[in-house]
Scaffold this active site. Structure first.
Site, PDB file in Angstrom:
ATOM      1  N   ARG A  46     -11.066 -14.942  15.948  1.00 59.76           N
ATOM      2  CA  ARG A  46     -10.221 -16.148  15.997  1.00 59.76           C
ATOM      3  C   ARG A  46     -10.100 -16.574  17.266  1.00 59.76           C
ATOM      4  NH1 ARG A  46      -5.171 -16.454  17.259  1.00 59.76           N
ATOM      5  NH2 ARG A  46      -4.759 -14.104  16.891  1.00 59.76           N
ATOM      6  N   TYR A 100     -13.463 -39.672   4.227  1.00 53.21           N
ATOM      7  CA  TYR A 100     -13.498 -38.449   3.250  1.00 53.21           C
ATOM      8  C   TYR A 100     -11.984 -38.340   2.561  1.00 53.21           C
ATOM      9  CZ  TYR A 100     -13.582 -33.772   1.415  1.00 53.21           C
ATOM     10  OH  TYR A 100     -13.470 -32.455   0.585  1.00 53.21           O
ATOM     11  N   ASP A 171     -17.477 -38.020  11.824  1.00 54.51           N
ATOM     12  CA  ASP A 171     -17.766 -37.150  11.171  1.00 54.51           C
ATOM     13  C   ASP A 171     -19.415 -37.355  10.537  1.00 54.51           C
ATOM     14  OD1 ASP A 171     -18.205 -35.907   8.749  1.00 54.51           O
ATOM     15  OD2 ASP A 171     -16.099 -36.065   7.965  1.00 54.51           O
ATOM     16  N   LYS A 196     -21.787 -28.781   3.328  1.00 50.00           N
ATOM     17  CA  LYS A 196     -22.608 -29.794   2.799  1.00 50.00           C
ATOM     18  C   LYS A 196     -24.164 -29.444   3.174  1.00 50.00           C
ATOM     19  CE  LYS A 196     -18.578 -31.066   1.348  1.00 50.00           C
ATOM     20  NZ  LYS A 196     -17.975 -32.207   1.675  1.00 50.00           N
TER      21      LYS A 196
HETATM   22  C1  LIG Z   1     -16.886 -32.203   2.364  1.00 53.16           C
HETATM   23  C2  LIG Z   1     -16.276 -33.178   3.465  1.00 53.16           C
HETATM   24  C3  LIG Z   1     -15.407 -32.806   4.365  1.00 53.16           C
HETATM   25  C4  LIG Z   1     -14.416 -31.615   3.930  1.00 53.16           C
HETATM   26  O1  LIG Z   1     -15.300 -30.457   4.250  1.00 53.16           O
HETATM   27  P1  LIG Z   1     -14.872 -28.984   3.646  1.00 53.16           P
HETATM   28  O2  LIG Z   1     -15.885 -28.172   3.989  1.00 53.16           O
HETATM   29  O3  LIG Z   1     -14.795 -29.398   2.068  1.00 53.16           O
HETATM   30  O4  LIG Z   1     -13.560 -28.751   4.260  1.00 53.16           O
HETATM   31  C5  LIG Z   1     -15.308 -33.680   5.484  1.00 53.16           C
HETATM   32  N1  LIG Z   1     -15.780 -34.838   5.455  1.00 53.16           N
HETATM   33  C6  LIG Z   1     -16.870 -35.169   4.623  1.00 53.16           C
HETATM   34  C7  LIG Z   1     -17.842 -36.344   4.844  1.00 53.16           C
HETATM   35  C8  LIG Z   1     -17.214 -34.236   3.395  1.00 53.16           C
HETATM   36  O5  LIG Z   1     -18.039 -34.781   2.594  1.00 53.16           O
END
Ligand SMILES: *Cc1c(COP(=O)(O)O)cnc(C)c1O
Length: 395
Positions: A46, A100, A171, A196
């Site tokens: 952590r 998102y 992001d 992803k």
């Molecule tokens: C899936 C996603 C998130 C969130 O991510 P998790 O790993 O599900 O918490 C944030 N931003 C985008 C663009 C995403 O596709």
């Protein structure tokens, strides 16, 4: 952390090599307790400083051109920890509407109680900058945005925000550092849902924040308290996945480009959203700030064709909520990722039930196109058995 002037392809394979490892690959160190007499720093999961966490942080820092990075247990852990480290009661944040779903919900459901003000704008740098106020501390963007793949001009956003001393957060989940490196355009913080593309195999949950040494310390302080750290085994899997990130994403981009062009020619398809198409409104900016246009695209079927029937008729492409995997997956955002959004807001954004979002995998592109064609034909002929699936109320 040292930075080589190497290509993204080479960095994907070589960044993060631990000099202490005697093998070609790094070791997995699952310990959560360490001899503190032996180390200058005290290691603890952590504290975000265990060997496998550091290796992945180094890989991502180098790929994103950042001074430092932190790795988290999910994209939302990275997003929530980062935003809460930058914003205090009385502060203001500007975000784009096309966001998102989880990030959108985090802001709308939690920020009022925290005393943090927020403004949502159209998805472009001009609107984002125009909405700032004297107490604005952060501008938050996603480009390409989900699900219509709108594009924000990163350099213009970074320059405009810097003049106002506002921190920019992007992001970069959809683009990945293979297609775009926002920090090199002047953006302060890059966030990832590594669940992803970074993972790429639809088998783990992971997140990251890449930034300067200064902002890293600020995020780390919050991260230690909020505890969104990721375990060694997941770090190892991410490290392994990142080695093939460049080849995977390159193939996904090539396949997506071909599919976008093919869909544009089909009578049964009304509209295609892909930043690599010249008539996409963000094409010029995307071409200037992205090396490739990404593996995500959306399209609407011609009137009268049901997107749900289409999904059901697909034989190779899998209806699945997530994205970025080696396998092609498809969703109807209005019923999944954007389901939690109020109907009116969703309609205003153009996310209606006919919109299909495709995450293009690395399969043979002719076979993907054949699957799409047969599914459209069956949808048009009405030969798909009616089966309505209630999708759970996800973000
Ligand atoms: C899936 C996603 C998130 C969130 O991510 P998790 O790993 O599900 O918490 C944030 N931003 C985008 C663009 C995403 O596709």
């Amino acid at each position: 952390m040292k930075h080589h002037q190497r290509s993204q392809e080479t960095l994907s394979v070589h960044a993060g090599k631990d000099d202490r490892s005697i093998g070609v690959v790094n070791a997995i160190e699952p310990s959560s307790a360490f001899h503190y007499f032996d180390e200058q720093t005290q290691l603890y999961p952590r504290y975000f400083n265990t060997p496998n966490q550091r290796i992945v942080a180094e890989q991502l820092a180098q790929l994103e051109g950042a001074e430092a990075s932190l790795v988290f247990a999910s994209g939302m852990a990275a997003i929530s920890t980062t935003l809460l480290s930058l914003l205090a009661p009385g502060d203001h944040i500007v975000l784009q509407e096309a966001l998102y779903g989880g990030t959108d919900a985090l802001v709308r459901r939690e920020f009022d109680a925290l005393g943090i003000e927020y403004t949502f704008t159209d998805c472009n740098e001009r609107e984002l900058l125009a909405a700032t106020k004297p107490n604005t501390k952060v501008i938050y963007a996603e480009t390409p945005a989900n699900p219509l793949l709108e594009i924000v001009d990163l350099q213009a956003l970074a320059e405009g925000a810097r003049r106002k001393q506002i921190i920019t957060v992007v992001d970069n989940t959809f683009a990945t550092p293979i297609c775009q490196t926002p920090i090199r355009s002047g953006i302060d913080i890059v966030l990832h849902s590594g669940t992803k593309y970074l993972s790429g195999h639809s088998d783990l949950s992971f997140g990251a924040a890449c930034t300067s040494e200064l902002l890293y310390k600020r995020i780390l302080d919050k991260a230690v308290l909020h505890g969104g750290n990721v375990n060694a085994l997941t770090c190892y899997l991410i490290e392994r996945s990142i080695k093939t990130l460049a080849v995977r994403v390159q193939r996904q981009c090539e396949n997506a480009t071909q599919i976008a062009h093919a869909l544009s020619e089909m009578d049964s398809v009304e509209k295609v959203y892909y930043p690599g198409l010249k008539r996409h409104p963000g094409y010029e900016i995307a071409a200037s700030q992205m090396s490739q246009f990404g593996g995500m695209l959306s399209f609407t079927l011609a009137e009268g064709l049901s997107s749900q029937d289409f999904l059901q008729a697909l034989e190779l492409i899998t209806p699945a909520m997530s994205l970025g995997g080696v396998e092609s997956t498809v969703t109807v955002p209005a019923l999944t990722s954007h389901k939690a959004m109020p109907d009116e807001q969703r309609r205003e954004l153009g996310i209606h039930e006919g919109l299909v979002r495709l995450s293009v995998g690395i399969e043979n592109v002719s076979e993907l196109l054949a699957d799409i064609t047969q599914a459209i034909d069956r949808t048009r002929s009405g030969s798909v058995p009616k089966r309505r699936v209630q999708v759970f109320d996800a973000l």
